[in-house]
Design a protein around this motif. Structure first.
Motif, PDB file in Angstrom:
ATOM      1  N   ASP B  98       0.806  -1.209   0.000  1.00 21.69           N
ATOM      2  CA  ASP B  98       0.000   0.000   0.000  1.00 21.69           C
ATOM      3  C   ASP B  98       0.844   1.267   0.000  1.00 21.69           C
ATOM      4  O   ASP B  98       0.399   2.318   0.453  1.00 21.69           O
ATOM      5  CB  ASP B  98      -0.939   0.012   1.209  1.00 21.69           C
ATOM      6  CG  ASP B  98      -2.202  -0.762   0.924  1.00 21.69           C
ATOM      7  OD1 ASP B  98      -2.917  -1.103   1.871  1.00 21.69           O
ATOM      8  OD2 ASP B  98      -2.470  -1.038  -0.265  1.00 21.69           O
ATOM      9  N   TYR B  99       2.066   1.137  -0.495  1.00 26.02           N
ATOM     10  CA  TYR B  99       2.970   2.269  -0.528  1.00 26.02           C
ATOM     11  C   TYR B  99       3.469   2.493  -1.951  1.00 26.02           C
ATOM     12  O   TYR B  99       3.545   1.582  -2.766  1.00 26.02           O
ATOM     13  CB  TYR B  99       4.167   2.038   0.404  1.00 26.02           C
ATOM     14  CG  TYR B  99       3.768   1.963   1.848  1.00 26.02           C
ATOM     15  CD1 TYR B  99       3.379   0.753   2.414  1.00 26.02           C
ATOM     16  CD2 TYR B  99       3.760   3.100   2.656  1.00 26.02           C
ATOM     17  CE1 TYR B  99       2.990   0.681   3.730  1.00 26.02           C
ATOM     18  CE2 TYR B  99       3.380   3.028   3.980  1.00 26.02           C
ATOM     19  CZ  TYR B  99       2.992   1.824   4.511  1.00 26.02           C
ATOM     20  OH  TYR B  99       2.605   1.751   5.820  1.00 26.02           O
ATOM     21  N   GLY B 100       3.820   3.723  -2.221  1.00 21.75           N
ATOM     22  CA  GLY B 100       4.372   4.040  -3.532  1.00 21.75           C
ATOM     23  C   GLY B 100       5.742   3.426  -3.727  1.00 21.75           C
ATOM     24  O   GLY B 100       6.437   3.104  -2.772  1.00 21.75           O
ATOM     25  N   TYR B 101       6.091   3.265  -4.990  1.00 17.95           N
ATOM     26  CA  TYR B 101       7.400   2.730  -5.315  1.00 17.95           C
ATOM     27  C   TYR B 101       8.418   3.862  -5.407  1.00 17.95           C
ATOM     28  O   TYR B 101       8.091   4.983  -5.813  1.00 17.95           O
ATOM     29  CB  TYR B 101       7.376   2.043  -6.685  1.00 17.95           C
ATOM     30  CG  TYR B 101       6.629   0.737  -6.772  1.00 17.95           C
ATOM     31  CD1 TYR B 101       6.704  -0.026  -7.929  1.00 17.95           C
ATOM     32  CD2 TYR B 101       5.842   0.246  -5.736  1.00 17.95           C
ATOM     33  CE1 TYR B 101       6.029  -1.230  -8.055  1.00 17.95           C
ATOM     34  CE2 TYR B 101       5.166  -0.959  -5.847  1.00 17.95           C
ATOM     35  CZ  TYR B 101       5.252  -1.691  -7.019  1.00 17.95           C
ATOM     36  OH  TYR B 101       4.593  -2.876  -7.143  1.00 17.95           O
TER      37      TYR B 101
END
Lengths: 111, 112
Positions: B98-101
């Motif tokens: 649920d986190y950006g790359y």
């Protein structure tokens, strides 16, 4: 296969105008993300919106998500020449810990 | 980009030779990814890793293999390079689903 499809493919506007890019996807998702890529560089994460959210803001960015239509939009307000870049949407497609990217929208902001 | 580096930045190689690209992170993130970017295709996932020695195939894995023997390093190998593998390769890391790359700066590979 591309889960996200951006529209338009290219957009040219004057500095100070708003820019809107759209993304459509095919399957259910947990979240949708937007990235920016300047020419010759890696992608930079802009914003993430979860499937239970309808709108999210970050500075001059506004993202909306309509899961019933399987679509999202990215609005950049008061655009600047420095916003010139390619913009990509990406979805996790609800099946795991990997993102699928669209082909991107090329934004050119003329000063 | 901070916390993630790719090497080499540019490489020209001959058809049929093996090539290894390296991705190194200092963030201790669990997830690491290899994508290729080609005009008109956006980014396509080649392989990814969700932990040491845990890897899986992506959309365009044929002709590629990966290894992750340490948390910080994710290697992409082109077993026998072909001209169709001329591309820009990006590595990305993430701390969770649920986190950006965070992306590396890319490796421009040309197979002649």
């Amino acid at each position: 296969s591309q889960q996200g499809e951006e529209d338009p493919q290219a957009l040219s506007i004057q500095e100070g105008e708003n820019a809107t890019m759209n993304c459509s996807y095919k399957t259910s998702i947990n979240n949708l993300q937007w990235y920016r890529q300047n020419s010759g560089r890696g992608l930079v994460h802009l914003i993430l919106i979860r499937s239970n959210e309808r709108e999210k803001h970050s500075g001059r960015l506004r993202v909306t998500l309509d899961t019933s239509k399987k679509s999202s939009s990215l609005l950049i307000t008061a655009s600047r020449a420095a916003d010139t870049a390619s913009y990509f949407c990406a979805t996790d497609a609800a099946y795991g810990n990997k993102l699928v990217f669209g082909a991107g929208t090329i934004l050119r902001v003329k000063s | 980009d901070a916390g993630i580096t790719q090497s080499p930045r540019h490489k020209v190689t001959e058809t049929g030779t093996p090539v290894t690209l390296r991705c190194h992170q200092t963030e201790n993130h669990r997830y690491m990814y290899w994508y290729r970017q080609d005009p008109g295709h956006g980014l396509r996932l080649i392989h990814y890793s969700y932990g040491v020695k845990d890897t899986d195939k992506g959309e365009v894995s044929d002709g590629y293999s990966v290894s992750r023997s340490k948390t910080e390093d994710f290697l992409l190998t082109l077993e026998s390079a072909t001209s169709s593998q001329t591309s820009v390769y990006f590595c990305a890391i993430a701390s969770g689903i649920d986190y950006g790359y965070t992306f590396g700066s890319g490796t421009r590979l040309t197979v002649v």
